[in-house]
Design a protein around this motif. Structure first.
Motif, PDB file in Angstrom:
ATOM      1  N   THR A 385       0.847  -1.182   0.000  1.00  0.00           N
ATOM      2  CA  THR A 385       0.000   0.000   0.000  1.00  0.00           C
ATOM      3  C   THR A 385       0.888   1.240   0.000  1.00  0.00           C
ATOM      4  O   THR A 385       2.059   1.186   0.386  1.00  0.00           O
ATOM      5  N   ALA A 386       0.331   2.356  -0.428  1.00  0.00           N
ATOM      6  CA  ALA A 386       1.110   3.600  -0.519  1.00  0.00           C
ATOM      7  C   ALA A 386       1.454   4.118   0.876  1.00  0.00           C
ATOM      8  O   ALA A 386       0.633   4.036   1.800  1.00  0.00           O
ATOM      9  N   VAL A 387       2.669   4.632   1.025  1.00  0.00           N
ATOM     10  CA  VAL A 387       3.107   5.206   2.298  1.00  0.00           C
ATOM     11  C   VAL A 387       3.788   6.546   2.030  1.00  0.00           C
ATOM     12  O   VAL A 387       4.263   6.806   0.935  1.00  0.00           O
ATOM     13  N   ALA A 388       3.808   7.367   3.080  1.00  0.00           N
ATOM     14  CA  ALA A 388       4.516   8.646   3.003  1.00  0.00           C
ATOM     15  C   ALA A 388       5.696   8.600   3.963  1.00  0.00           C
ATOM     16  O   ALA A 388       5.798   7.711   4.808  1.00  0.00           O
ATOM     17  N   GLY A 389       6.584   9.555   3.850  1.00  0.00           N
ATOM     18  CA  GLY A 389       7.725   9.605   4.746  1.00  0.00           C
ATOM     19  C   GLY A 389       7.301   9.918   6.177  1.00  0.00           C
ATOM     20  O   GLY A 389       6.221  10.458   6.427  1.00  0.00           O
ATOM     21  N   ALA A 390       8.168   9.589   7.129  1.00  0.00           N
ATOM     22  CA  ALA A 390       7.870   9.826   8.540  1.00  0.00           C
ATOM     23  C   ALA A 390       8.155  11.279   8.912  1.00  0.00           C
ATOM     24  O   ALA A 390       9.195  11.828   8.533  1.00  0.00           O
ATOM     25  N   PRO A 391       7.270  11.924   9.665  1.00  0.00           N
ATOM     26  CA  PRO A 391       7.517  13.295  10.113  1.00  0.00           C
ATOM     27  C   PRO A 391       8.508  13.310  11.274  1.00  0.00           C
ATOM     28  O   PRO A 391       8.860  12.269  11.839  1.00  0.00           O
ATOM     29  N   GLU A 392       8.957  14.501  11.667  1.00  0.00           N
ATOM     30  CA  GLU A 392       9.877  14.644  12.797  1.00  0.00           C
ATOM     31  C   GLU A 392       9.255  14.107  14.083  1.00  0.00           C
ATOM     32  O   GLU A 392       9.959  13.636  14.972  1.00  0.00           O
ATOM     33  N   LEU A 393       7.937  14.162  14.169  1.00  0.00           N
ATOM     34  CA  LEU A 393       7.256  13.696  15.373  1.00  0.00           C
ATOM     35  C   LEU A 393       7.552  12.235  15.669  1.00  0.00           C
ATOM     36  O   LEU A 393       7.508  11.804  16.828  1.00  0.00           O
ATOM     37  N   ALA A 394       7.836  11.453  14.632  1.00  0.00           N
ATOM     38  CA  ALA A 394       8.107  10.024  14.834  1.00  0.00           C
ATOM     39  C   ALA A 394       9.243   9.816  15.818  1.00  0.00           C
ATOM     40  O   ALA A 394       9.206   8.892  16.649  1.00  0.00           O
ATOM     41  N   LYS A 395      10.276  10.667  15.756  1.00  0.00           N
ATOM     42  CA  LYS A 395      11.402  10.534  16.681  1.00  0.00           C
ATOM     43  C   LYS A 395      10.984  10.859  18.110  1.00  0.00           C
ATOM     44  O   LYS A 395      11.477  10.252  19.071  1.00  0.00           O
ATOM     45  N   THR A 396      10.061  11.798  18.254  1.00  0.00           N
ATOM     46  CA  THR A 396       9.621  12.229  19.587  1.00  0.00           C
ATOM     47  C   THR A 396       8.803  11.150  20.279  1.00  0.00           C
ATOM     48  O   THR A 396       8.969  10.886  21.479  1.00  0.00           O
ATOM     49  N   VAL A 397       7.903  10.492  19.536  1.00  0.00           N
ATOM     50  CA  VAL A 397       6.993   9.519  20.163  1.00  0.00           C
ATOM     51  C   VAL A 397       7.580   8.111  20.197  1.00  0.00           C
ATOM     52  O   VAL A 397       7.073   7.250  20.924  1.00  0.00           O
ATOM     53  N   SER A 398       8.632   7.862  19.430  1.00  0.00           N
ATOM     54  CA  SER A 398       9.201   6.514  19.369  1.00  0.00           C
ATOM     55  C   SER A 398       9.689   6.068  20.744  1.00  0.00           C
ATOM     56  O   SER A 398      10.418   6.788  21.436  1.00  0.00           O
ATOM     57  N   GLY A 399       9.249   4.884  21.146  1.00  0.00           N
ATOM     58  CA  GLY A 399       9.681   4.297  22.408  1.00  0.00           C
ATOM     59  C   GLY A 399       8.950   4.810  23.627  1.00  0.00           C
ATOM     60  O   GLY A 399       9.201   4.329  24.749  1.00  0.00           O
TER      61      GLY A 399
END
Length: 518
Positions: A385-399
């Motif tokens: 399926t189509a995906v978009a790039g990850a925003p900067e927020l991904a680093k903040t919420v990861s883990g």
């Protein structure tokens, strides 16, 4: 029917079956078909060897693949001629059958008749539960028989609309004695007068197995049905407080084993020259005397389309065991379709029938065979399926673990880990049990449009993929392979807070509110 009469009838039936055996195993137009009993394994054949067209079956596999299907298998003359598994589902995984379970419970009732454990389907139901203090007894309830349970014409007042306040089935599951709950329901009409799909009917039939055999339906099935047919993939939900196996759903079988149930009916209730269920039971199931819904007929917990010459076991989200006797065909389909998505059974019958060209072998067709091989291979190849790039927020919420207030899903926390490889999710839930207050579920999640499968867990194999919808919203699609359900978890982040919108294929929805834990 008295026990003696049952024994005599079974003996006569046995002689009749042996005398006319070539007809029973599907010989047509003088063709001497070899006896086939797939107890150990299913034989495999080219479609042309069984009088079918490979190119037509290739097109059918491709068409079915445009829906959310997990598998499609077609058997003619006791041999698999086409078999496709749609990614991410793979062979060998037992599948949630939903209401196909009802047809198996009906089959177990037929075995009770064949063995003499049940004297007659005309036996009044309340007589079989005479130790229960049954409420709302009137002339209509007194007249309710085992057959009216089997035909969904019991007359019991029952509403079966999922996730609505008056939904009777959900109230049954919350009851401390589910069998008594069903028996105590008031009557809406006379038995036999009107078709009304009712999950309580097969629950009573499952409870009846306990009473007549001293075993729950699953244990009875393992000995009397699954073992004789070579079925080894069966799983069934836990018994209730009275030791009764859920009769309306909950059974899991692999597609190969689903086909064995269909083949038993195709062979008029016989397996390896032993009559497992009465041939008259099969005939009634096939005939479908009860007019049901949407053009279907019903009998013995089996659906039918008499004008198409076919009958079937059907389950929610596209679970199907289809039998087309005149063409000596069994077809099996499993899937995860929503209620507003469906694959036309009538169309499926037509497409299969069009692939039948002869009752005798056809010349080999290498080109058509290649088309079928390619269609099968493509089915097993996942399309991203189509995906978009990850925003900067991904680093903040990861883990980060997000803790939730009380909610219908009993979710305690949710964590997403966005890594360069092997991204994952973790969900903890409240169990309500003092000895184990929480459960932990975890798995991989693909961020490239493909499902990531996790190592097998006790409850199955997780497969999940996710994508960022916008700068603050991440959606994860989660499956447990073999279950007729897709879960969607949509997480919307706002500072330290998160709102999770959950929806599954059953149509259940919930909104959760959480906050990042310190």
């Amino acid at each position: 029917m008295r026990l003696r009469m049952v024994a005599i009838a079974a003996l006569v039936a046995g002689f009749q079956c042996l005398a006319g055996y070539n007809a029973a195993i599907g010989a047509t137009d003088g063709q001497d078909l070899q006896e086939v009993w797939p107890t150990k394994s299913w034989p495999v054949s080219t479609p042309e060897e069984q009088g079918m067209d490979s190119a037509s079956l290739a097109r059918l596999i491709e068409t079915v693949g445009t829906y959310k299907q997990d598998s499609l298998m077609i058997i003619r003359h006791g041999r698999i001629v086409a078999e496709a598994y749609y990614a991410p589902y793979v062979p060998g995984i037992s599948h949630d059958l939903r209401s196909v379970t009802k047809s198996v419970v009906g089959t177990l009732t037929a075995i009770q008749l064949q063995k003499g454990g049940l004297d007659s389907v005309d036996h009044p139901v309340i007589d079989l539960f005479s130790d229960k203090e049954i409420q709302n007894v009137d002339d209509r309830k007194t007249a309710m028989t085992v057959q009216s349970l089997l035909d969904m014409t019991s007359g019991i007042e029952w509403v079966e609309r999922f996730y609505t306040p008056d939904e009777t089935l959900m109230r049954m599951f919350k009851s401390p004695d589910r069998t008594a709950f069903v028996l105590n329901q008031p009557m809406a009409g006379a038995p036999g007068a009107k078709f009304n799909y009712n999950g309580g009917n097969p629950y009573l039939l499952s409870a009846l197995i306990n009473r007549k055999s001293g075993q729950n339906a699953f244990d009875f099935a393992k000995k009397e049905l699954f073992e004789p047919l070579g079925i080894k993939s069966a799983k069934w939900g836990a018994v209730d407080a009275q030791g009764v196996t859920i009769g309306e759903a909950g059974l899991f079988l692999s597609p190969h084993d689903m086909a064995r149930i269909g083949y038993l009916y195709l062979r008029n209730g016989m397996w390896e020259r032993k009559q497992i269920i009465p041939s008259s039971w099969v005939e009634r199931s096939k005939e479908g005397k009860i007019a049901a819904t949407n053009g279907f007929h019903y009998a013995n917990l089996w659906w039918s389309l008499p004008d198409k010459g076919a009958y079937m076991a059907r389950g929610r989200h596209s679970q199907l065991i289809l039998i087309i006797p005149k063409q000596d065909i069994v077809a099996v389909m499993t899937g995860v379709l929503r209620d507003n998505e469906f694959y036309s059974i009538s169309g499926l019958i037509d497409d299969i029938s069009k692939a039948v060209k002869s009752d005798k072998p056809l010349p080999a067709d290498p080109i058509a065979s290649t088309l079928l091989t390619n269609a099968t291979r493509q089915a097993a190849t996942e399309k991203p399926t189509a995906v978009a790039g990850a925003p900067e927020l991904a680093k903040t919420v990861s883990g980060k673990a997000y803790q939730f207030t009380d909610n219908e899903l009993r979710v305690k926390s949710f964590t997403l880990n966005f890594l360069d490889s092997d991204s994952s999710w973790v969900i903890t839930t409240y169990t309500g049990k003092a000895e184990r207050p929480t459960d932990r579920f975890t798995g991989l999640v693909g961020l490239d449009g493909f499902y990531r499968k996790s190592p097998p867990a006790l409850y199955g194999i997780n497969a999940a993929k996710g994508r960022w919808i916008n700068e603050r919203t991440f959606a994860m699609e989660r499956r447990i392979l073999g279950r007729g359900e897709i879960q969607t978890w949509t997480l919307s982040f706002d500072g330290d807070k998160v709102t999770v919108n959950f929806e599954n294929t059953d149509g259940f929805k919930a909104e959760l509110h959480g906050e990042m834990s310190e």
